[in-house]
Design an enzyme around this catalytic site. Structure first.
Site, PDB file in Angstrom:
ATOM      1  N   HIS A 136      10.883  28.466  18.184  1.00  0.00           N
ATOM      2  CA  HIS A 136      10.768  28.251  19.630  1.00  0.00           C
ATOM      3  C   HIS A 136       9.310  27.867  19.912  1.00  0.00           C
ATOM      4  CE1 HIS A 136      10.496  29.540  23.880  1.00  0.00           C
ATOM      5  NE2 HIS A 136      11.814  29.499  23.930  1.00  0.00           N
ATOM      6  N   ASP A 213       9.710  36.956  15.264  1.00  0.00           N
ATOM      7  CA  ASP A 213      10.122  36.725  16.645  1.00  0.00           C
ATOM      8  C   ASP A 213      11.596  37.113  16.727  1.00  0.00           C
ATOM      9  OD1 ASP A 213      11.280  35.609  18.864  1.00  0.00           O
ATOM     10  OD2 ASP A 213      10.390  33.627  18.628  1.00  0.00           O
ATOM     11  N   GLN A 216      16.021  36.473  19.706  1.00  0.00           N
ATOM     12  CA  GLN A 216      17.462  36.192  19.652  1.00  0.00           C
ATOM     13  C   GLN A 216      18.202  37.125  18.704  1.00  0.00           C
ATOM     14  OE1 GLN A 216      18.959  34.261  21.673  1.00  0.00           O
ATOM     15  NE2 GLN A 216      17.215  33.165  22.531  1.00  0.00           N
ATOM     16  N   LYS A 239      16.631  39.372  27.260  1.00  0.00           N
ATOM     17  CA  LYS A 239      17.633  38.820  26.338  1.00  0.00           C
ATOM     18  C   LYS A 239      18.491  39.927  25.734  1.00  0.00           C
ATOM     19  CE  LYS A 239      14.832  34.770  25.276  1.00  0.00           C
ATOM     20  NZ  LYS A 239      15.457  33.634  25.957  1.00  0.00           N
ATOM     21  N   CYS A 377      13.520  24.557  24.246  1.00  0.00           N
ATOM     22  CA  CYS A 377      12.141  24.922  23.875  1.00  0.00           C
ATOM     23  C   CYS A 377      11.961  24.893  22.357  1.00  0.00           C
ATOM     24  CB  CYS A 377      11.755  26.301  24.416  1.00  0.00           C
ATOM     25  SG  CYS A 377      11.705  26.348  26.191  1.00  0.00           S
TER      26      CYS A 377
HETATM   27  N1  PLP Z   1      11.495  33.017  20.800  1.00  0.00           N
HETATM   28  C1  PLP Z   1      12.795  32.695  20.813  1.00  0.00           C
HETATM   29  C2  PLP Z   1      13.524  32.540  19.515  1.00  0.00           C
HETATM   30  C3  PLP Z   1      13.443  32.511  22.030  1.00  0.00           C
HETATM   31  O1  PLP Z   1      14.740  32.183  22.054  1.00  0.00           O
HETATM   32  C4  PLP Z   1      12.712  32.664  23.229  1.00  0.00           C
HETATM   33  C5  PLP Z   1      13.362  32.395  24.540  1.00  0.00           C
HETATM   34  O2  PLP Z   1      14.309  31.661  24.632  1.00  0.00           O
HETATM   35  C6  PLP Z   1      11.375  33.017  23.157  1.00  0.00           C
HETATM   36  C7  PLP Z   1      10.795  33.187  21.927  1.00  0.00           C
HETATM   37  C8  PLP Z   1      10.553  33.214  24.393  1.00  0.00           C
HETATM   38  O3  PLP Z   1      11.018  34.316  25.086  1.00  0.00           O
HETATM   39  P1  PLP Z   1      10.431  34.668  26.546  1.00  0.00           P
HETATM   40  O4  PLP Z   1      10.550  33.408  27.342  1.00  0.00           O
HETATM   41  O5  PLP Z   1      11.324  35.761  27.021  1.00  0.00           O
HETATM   42  O6  PLP Z   1       9.028  35.093  26.344  1.00  0.00           O
END
Ligand code: PLP
Length: 419
Positions: A136, A213, A216, A239, A377
């Site tokens: 992401h 990270d 998900q 999430k 993203c």
């Molecule tokens: N990392 C992953 C794999 C994500 O799917 C997301 C959000 O879609 C993020 C990071 C960023 O999360 P946040 O916008 O809640 O900070």
């Protein structure tokens, strides 16, 4: 080709009944454009059960006060609930101590905290940072900025045509210059579940740290940071059925202790004079200013809810639902699935003929079906698969096979419209 069982294996899913659980989510019971809502955008954000909404209302109606500062009853109640939630997170992640749990605004802020604090102190010219080709933007851009600032190199672990992390390529890219590896546990664009345990072991053999990270992952599988042995683990409350605006950075105490504070101000100090400031202990060293008290308490309520449903049952149920949806879409003429890893969780990205994903998303919306259409993203992932965008259906335990059927029926309609 996956063949799903004709009916759900109730024993494997520990009796999880989506129809019963759906009653806990008020937002699901509505019509959109005159059709019952089918919410398939859980990778973007999940819906909130009444217990989470109630926890927020209860806090504001009964306990609202600032934490850690007051000796009065309300402040003590707010502090207790805020710190209780931290313990819930600690237990949820299997962390050794609650001091290793830092509240942030979400995954993005958690990763930025690591790049700004650990990164600035530990990455220098000639050093290398490894990320994967399926990250992401939140797990790309902060590392890019750090590397540019420090004269370090950002190296990318490639993925194969199914969207699987290539462990042998990873091993080849690791070097004695690698300072940190940052990878997602589950890809938001592809649904691939990455071999994080192996990734951690190989990085540690070379003396590199690992940030995972988990944005998900946490809502779909049991995560245990101690058995993963990762140095950092990040996730967002929204999430996993909790409020927006709050998230977590787990860090090993031994690593967090060495890190300088990131933001500064109230709460992160023990003693201040104009000459010198003594910083507070963990985790407060990284929590400057009045925190997001209500949403931390809401996150605690969300994790309690997930614990009650049971992640084992959730994982088994969603595996079945994803297999069902995958099989239906794979059999649909003109559908191209993007992300066909053997090990996947909860995400189905696809394109239909040459219909633009935004057009498809709009047709689905008119039928009450909420999906995501775009680059998610993760533009480098789109480039890797030669597309600019996909439609993404992403599932939670409150979704059903009947909802997948509605998605498929509507795709037939869309095909007629755009034929
Ligand atoms: N990392 C992953 C794999 C994500 O799917 C997301 C959000 O879609 C993020 C990071 C960023 O999360 P946040 O916008 O809640 O900070």
């Amino acid at each position: 080709m996956i063949t799903h069982p004709a009916t759900l294996d109730v024993e494997r899913t520990a009796g999880l009944d989506p129809e019963v659980l759906r009653r806990d989510f008020p937002v699901l019971h509505q019509e959109v454009h005159g059709k019952p809502l089918v919410y398939l955008d859980n990778a973007a954000t999940t819906q909130k059960p009444s217990s989470v909404i109630d926890a927020l209302v209860r806090y504001y109606e009964h306990d609202n006060a600032n934490v850690h500062r007051g000796i009065h009853e309300l402040s003590q109640r707010a502090t207790n609930d805020y710190e209780d939630a931290r313990t819930v997170v600690q237990e949820f992640l299997g962390a050794a101590e609650s001091e290793e749990i830092i509240y942030t605004r979400g995954t993005t802020e958690s990763i930025n905290l690591v790049t700004a604090s650990w990164g600035r102190a530990n990455v220098g010219p000639g050093d290398e940072v490894l990320i994967s080709a399926m990250e992401h933007h939140s797990n790309i851009v902060p590392w890019q900025i750090l590397c540019e600032e420090k004269g370090a190199r950002l190296k990318i672990v490639p993925i194969n045509d199914d969207g699987e992390f290539l462990l042998d390529e990873y091993e080849r890219l690791l070097s004695d210059h690698t300072r940190i590896v940052a990878v997602n546990h589950v890809s938001n664009a592809l649904g691939s579940v990455n071999p994080v345990r192996e990734i951690v072991d190989l990085a540690h053999e070379r003396g590199a740290l690992v940030l995972i990270d988990g944005a998900q992952a946490v809502a779909h599988m049991k995560v245990d940071v101690r058995s993963l042995e990762c140095d950092f683990y990040a996730f967002s409350s929204h999430k996993i059925f909790g409020p927006t605006g709050i998230g977590i950075l787990y860090g090993k105490r031994s690593v967090l202790e060495t890190m300088p504070p990131c933001e500064s101000g109230g709460d992160m100090i023990k003693h201040v004079t104009f000459e010198k400031t003594i910083y507070n202990d963990l985790p407060y060293k990284f929590e400057a200013g009045t925190p997001n008290i209500a949403d931390a308490i809401g996150l605690g309520a969300a994790l309690r809810y997930v614990n009650n449903v049971g992640l084992e049952g959730i994982g088994a149920y969603e595996e079945d639902l994803l297999a069902y949806a995958t099989e239906r879409l794979a059999a649909f003429e003109g559908v191209r699935l993007i992300g066909t890893a053997k090990h996947k969780a909860s995400v189905l990205s696809f394109n239909l003929d040459s219909i633009h994903p935004h057009d498809l998303g709009t047709v689905l919306d008119r039928e009450g079906i909420a999906v995501r259409a775009g680059h998610h993203c993760a533009q480098p992932v789109m480039d890797r698969f030669g597309v600019t965008a996909t439609v993404r259906a992403s599932f939670a335990f409150y979704n059903t096979r009947a909802e997948v059927d509605r998605l498929v029926e509507t795709l037939h309609k869309a095909r007629e419209i755009f034929a």
